[in-house]
Design an enzyme around this catalytic site. Structure first.
Site, mmCIF file in Angstrom:
data_model
loop_
_atom_site.group_PDB
_atom_site.id
_atom_site.type_symbol
_atom_site.label_atom_id
_atom_site.label_comp_id
_atom_site.label_asym_id
_atom_site.label_seq_id
_atom_site.Cartn_x
_atom_site.Cartn_y
_atom_site.Cartn_z
ATOM 1 C CG HIS A 28 -2.091 -0.905 1.086
ATOM 2 N ND1 HIS A 28 -1.997 -2.245 1.353
ATOM 3 C CD2 HIS A 28 -3.379 -0.685 0.696
ATOM 4 C CE1 HIS A 28 -3.177 -2.822 1.150
ATOM 5 N NE2 HIS A 28 -4.026 -1.897 0.748
ATOM 6 C CE LYS A 78 -3.672 -0.513 4.881
ATOM 7 N NZ LYS A 78 -4.984 0.086 5.216
#
Length: 259
Positions: A151, A155
């Site tokens: 990600h 995040k």
């Protein structure tokens, strides 16, 4: 008309969902909640919608039929147990919320007779991906299983809720009880475990790979999100599905999608 309030309205995912809500003929954004430290706090971020903080929860939800949470674990944990008593249904997309908070939310929904959809991922493809993980885990008995997720660098939680959900489903199927997060040093021979590895880099929306290795072969199952719109469309489906329900239950995206 479905009136919606959204927590995390100025985040990347939140903005995508808000924009999509604004484009839907049967939906209207009536409330927005953000971190009070943000620059947009107290300002009109959409026509007629002022960005407020958690201390103004009742005001944010005053005209809402459905509340959508795409915040951070700590922010969601502070409010989701209070919302059922306000008579508002919920769509919860925040991952990493402690289990005791989720249990309390479930109990409050049952007590107050509202409804919710709670999922680690609202993408249609990811929900099919989870089903395929279950099928392969059942068919490839005895194969080693590794989960790799990537990600964007902003995040906050790791591993992703999507990766954890895939692992939990495969653990139920295989009977494996150990989830091993990364490896370092002299680890010895691999045990009966599922490996979990998290990458945080660049602006990756969300990549998930499950690797099954054994019998001198490797099978990889992969899902890659090309944009946040794939998830936003799932949120829109969940909002429509849960609107008007008052059954005291927490549902998942499999029910929304009829899988």
């Amino acid at each position: 008309m479905i009136n919606i309030a959204l927590g995390g309205a100025t985040g990347k995912m939140g903005r995508t969902v808000c924009d999509m809500i604004q484009s839907e003929k049967d939906m209207r954004l009536v409330g927005a909640m953000i971190d009070p430290r943000e620059e947009s706090f107290g300002k009109e971020i959409y026509p007629g919608v002022i960005a407020r903080g958690p201390e103004d929860l009742e005001l944010v939800l005053k005209d809402a039929d459905v509340y959508v949470d795409i915040t951070a674990p700590s922010a969601a944990a502070a409010i989701i147990g209070r919302i059922p008593s306000l008579g508002v249904n919920m769509v919860i997309g925040t991952t990493g919320i402690p289990n005791d908070i989720i249990m309390n939310m479930n109990n409050e929904i049952a007590r107050c007779g509202t409804s919710a959809v709670h999922s680690a991922n609202f993408s249609i493809g990811v929900n099919i991906f989870w089903k395929m993980c279950e099928s392969l885990a059942a068919a490839l008995n005895g194969y080693d299983i590794e989960v790799i997720e990537a990600h964007h660098s902003h995040k906050k939680d790791a591993p992703s809720g999507t990766a954890l959900e895939a692992a939990k489903r495969m653990m139920r199927i295989t009977g494996i009880t150990e989830l091993r997060h990364g490896r370092e040093g002299i680890t010895g021979e691999r045990g009966r475990e599922i490996g979990m590895h998290s990458l945080r880099c660049g602006d990756v929306v969300g990549d998930h790979t499950v690797m099954f290795a054994g019998n001198s072969e490797i099978i990889e199952l992969k899902h890659r999100a090309g944009s946040r719109e794939s998830l936003a469309k799932g949120f829109i489906q969940a909002i429509r599905w849960v609107h008007g329900k008052k059954d005291g239950k927490v549902h998942n995206m499999e029910e929304v999608l009829g899988l």
